[in-house]
Design an enzyme around this catalytic site. Structure first.
Site, mmCIF file in Angstrom:
data_model
loop_
_atom_site.group_PDB
_atom_site.id
_atom_site.type_symbol
_atom_site.label_atom_id
_atom_site.label_comp_id
_atom_site.label_asym_id
_atom_site.label_seq_id
_atom_site.Cartn_x
_atom_site.Cartn_y
_atom_site.Cartn_z
ATOM 1 N N HIS A 122 0.869 -1.185 0.000
ATOM 2 C CA HIS A 122 0.000 0.000 0.000
ATOM 3 C C HIS A 122 0.907 1.236 0.000
ATOM 4 O O HIS A 122 2.002 1.200 0.562
ATOM 5 C CB HIS A 122 -0.830 -0.059 1.283
ATOM 6 C CG HIS A 122 -1.898 0.973 1.417
ATOM 7 N ND1 HIS A 122 -1.631 2.273 1.787
ATOM 8 C CD2 HIS A 122 -3.241 0.907 1.265
ATOM 9 C CE1 HIS A 122 -2.765 2.952 1.862
ATOM 10 N NE2 HIS A 122 -3.767 2.149 1.548
ATOM 11 N N ASP A 202 3.130 -3.947 8.176
ATOM 12 C CA ASP A 202 1.869 -3.239 7.972
ATOM 13 C C ASP A 202 0.756 -4.256 8.221
ATOM 14 O O ASP A 202 0.510 -5.127 7.393
ATOM 15 C CB ASP A 202 1.834 -2.701 6.531
ATOM 16 C CG ASP A 202 0.492 -2.075 6.182
ATOM 17 O OD1 ASP A 202 -0.462 -2.215 6.970
ATOM 18 O OD2 ASP A 202 0.407 -1.460 5.102
ATOM 19 N N GLN A 205 -4.490 -4.866 7.291
ATOM 20 C CA GLN A 205 -5.510 -5.790 6.796
ATOM 21 C C GLN A 205 -5.548 -7.109 7.566
ATOM 22 O O GLN A 205 -6.374 -7.973 7.249
ATOM 23 C CB GLN A 205 -5.282 -6.081 5.294
ATOM 24 C CG GLN A 205 -5.503 -4.874 4.394
ATOM 25 C CD GLN A 205 -6.946 -4.386 4.383
ATOM 26 O OE1 GLN A 205 -7.880 -5.113 4.716
ATOM 27 N NE2 GLN A 205 -7.150 -3.143 3.985
ATOM 28 N N LYS A 228 -10.103 -0.386 11.056
ATOM 29 C CA LYS A 228 -10.185 -1.626 10.262
ATOM 30 C C LYS A 228 -10.408 -2.847 11.148
ATOM 31 O O LYS A 228 -10.325 -3.988 10.700
ATOM 32 C CB LYS A 228 -8.916 -1.797 9.425
ATOM 33 C CG LYS A 228 -8.763 -0.671 8.392
ATOM 34 C CD LYS A 228 -7.758 -1.006 7.341
ATOM 35 C CE LYS A 228 -7.282 0.218 6.605
ATOM 36 N NZ LYS A 228 -8.027 0.482 5.379
ATOM 37 N N CYS A 366 -4.726 2.460 -3.553
ATOM 38 C CA CYS A 366 -3.423 2.936 -3.048
ATOM 39 C C CYS A 366 -2.326 1.914 -3.336
ATOM 40 O O CYS A 366 -1.447 1.660 -2.492
ATOM 41 C CB CYS A 366 -3.471 3.264 -1.546
ATOM 42 S SG CYS A 366 -4.592 4.593 -1.157
HETATM 43 N N1 PMP Z 1 -1.859 -0.435 4.631
HETATM 44 C C1 PMP Z 1 -2.826 -1.210 4.146
HETATM 45 C C2 PMP Z 1 -2.488 -2.601 3.699
HETATM 46 C C3 PMP Z 1 -4.128 -0.720 4.069
HETATM 47 O O1 PMP Z 1 -5.095 -1.483 3.566
HETATM 48 C C4 PMP Z 1 -4.397 0.588 4.522
HETATM 49 C C5 PMP Z 1 -5.808 1.175 4.450
HETATM 50 N N2 PMP Z 1 -6.359 1.176 3.176
HETATM 51 C C6 PMP Z 1 -3.351 1.347 5.030
HETATM 52 C C7 PMP Z 1 -2.099 0.804 5.078
HETATM 53 C C8 PMP Z 1 -3.550 2.755 5.520
HETATM 54 O O2 PMP Z 1 -4.376 2.763 6.656
HETATM 55 P P1 PMP Z 1 -4.908 4.168 7.224
HETATM 56 O O3 PMP Z 1 -5.518 4.882 6.054
HETATM 57 O O4 PMP Z 1 -5.921 3.774 8.257
HETATM 58 O O5 PMP Z 1 -3.739 4.882 7.789
#
Ligand code: PMP
Length: 409
Positions: A122, A202, A205, A228, A366
């Protein structure tokens, strides 16, 4: 353990119609819905306990401080951290990773060093490392993905050549938000440790979908978002191994994180306060603690099976649609599935699904470099959580058939 239908009743937002249809919420990869217990905890805090923490000696401030620090202890238990001081509250995964990229990387990266990440990250676990590499003169390298649809996951054989002693930090996602790939976190950390590299996971998920034990995984840092995992938005966590945290300079400075300030300078408190300058997000931290209680009350092993089973069922049923590309592993996967039609844009797919009351996500998620690597500009993603059912997958597939009929005739 309650039945999955009882669980649905815990989430007030699900009981509504969208465009004349019962809401089918399949956008959990973006954010999950909140159970009544979390919503009530926020209301209760603001109705009874709201006060600033740590610096007050009156009853409300002490209650708020106890509840805030209690949430830290609760989160530590949730991920089996050895010490609550290893839990830093942040705004979310993005901020957590940025703290490491600024505090750790600025202090430790030198020209010639390598930061290793993967091709499936991401942007939140990619751009901060690009910036850190640029600022320090380090080189950024990527573990490649395998297969035209990335069905083979990470190329673990390539790690043998990529993980050299020059690698100072290895940052990787636990579960890919676009592919659903589950990376072998403990193995990756073990191999990184063997060359002396610090690891950053990270867990955006994975955190809400399975048991997670930072000591068993053996990571140095781990980042996740409350929203999440059935918790509030605006709160997240950076877990850091205590021995490492105490060697880091603060990322932000100001009130609350100092021991002594003179006109000449200041000294820092130890972690976690060192990394929490200013008034923290007290209410949402408390809500996050309640989300931990809620998920543990459901049994996280059962959640992992439920969400994974739904994702595999969706993978199988969607694969029967003509001329569809379904990404990611063919076997075990996290609770999501991404797919693309060569002739129908993901935004159209999502708009048509919305007419049927089905909430999906369409776009690059993203993951722009990953999309380019796979020869795509966007995918449609269905992502599942504790309240989703097999019937909802049938509704999803029926909606896709209606969309294809419209566009293909
Ligand atoms: N890493 C991953 C794998 C994600 O799915 C997300 C959220 N889409 C993020 C990072 C970023 O999370 P946040 O927008 O809550 O900071």
């Amino acid at each position: 353990m309650p039945t999955w239908n009882d669980i649905r009743a815990d989430f007030p937002i699900l009981h509504q119609q969208v465009n004349g249809h019962p809401l089918v919420y399949l956008d959990n990869g973006a954010t999950t819905q909140k159970p009544r217990a979390v919503i009530d905890a926020l209301v209760k805090y603001y109705e009874r306990d709201n006060s600033n923490v740590h610096r007050g000696l009156h009853a409300l401030s002490m209650r708020a401080t106890d509840a805030y620090e209690g949430a830290r202890t609760r989160v530590a238990k949730f991920i089996n951290a050895a010490d609550p001081a290893e839990i830093i509250f942040t705004r979310g995964t993005t901020e957590s990773i940025n703290v490491v990229a600024r505090s750790w990387a600025h202090a430790h990266l030198r020209p010639g060093d390598v930061v290793l990440t993967t091709e499936m990250e991401h942007h939140s676990n990619l751009v901060p490392w690009q910036q850190a590499a640029k600022a320090s003169g380090a080189t950024l390298k990527y573990v490649p993905i395998v297969g035209t649809n990335a069905e083979g996951g990470l190329d673990l054989a390539a790690l043998d050549t990529l993980l050299t002693p020059q690698v100072k930090l290895f940052a990787f996602t636990h579960i890919s938000n676009t592919l659903g790939t589950i990376n072998p976190a403990a193995e990756l950390c073990r191999r990184a440790r063997a060359v002396g590299a610090v690891t950053v996971i990270d867990a955006a998920q994975s955190i809400g979908h399975q048991p997670l034990d930072v000591q068993a995984i053996g990571c140095d840092f781990l980042a996740f978002s409350g929203h999440k995992m059935a918790g509030p938005t605006g709160i997240g966590v950076l877990y850091g191994r205590r021995a490492l945290l105490d060697t880091l300079a603060p990322d932000e400075t100001g009130g609350g994180m100092v021991v002594n300030v003179t006109y000449a300078g200041a000294t820092w408190k130890p972690a976690p306060e060192r990394f929490e300058a200013g008034t923290p997000n007290v209410a949402d931290a408390i809500g996050l603690g309640v989300a931990c209680d809620y998920l543990d009350s459901l049994d996280r092993v059962a959640i992992e099976k439920h969400d994974g089973d739904l994702a595999r069922l969706a993978y199988e049923k969607l694969s029967t649609l003509p001329n569809i590309r379904v990404l990611g592993p063919t076997g075990a996967r996290g609770g999501l599935v991404s797919f693309a039609f060569p002739d129908v844009h993901a935004h159209d797919v999502v708009t048509f699904a919305d007419e049927d009351g089905v909430a999906l996500r369409g776009g690059h998620h993203c993951n722009q470099p990953l999309m380019r690597k796979l020869g795509l500009t966007s995918t449609t993603r269905a992502s599942f959580y504790v309240y989703n059912t097999a019937e909802e997958i049938d509704i999803l597939v029926a909606s896709m058939r209606r969309t294809l009929k419209f566009f293909r005739g």
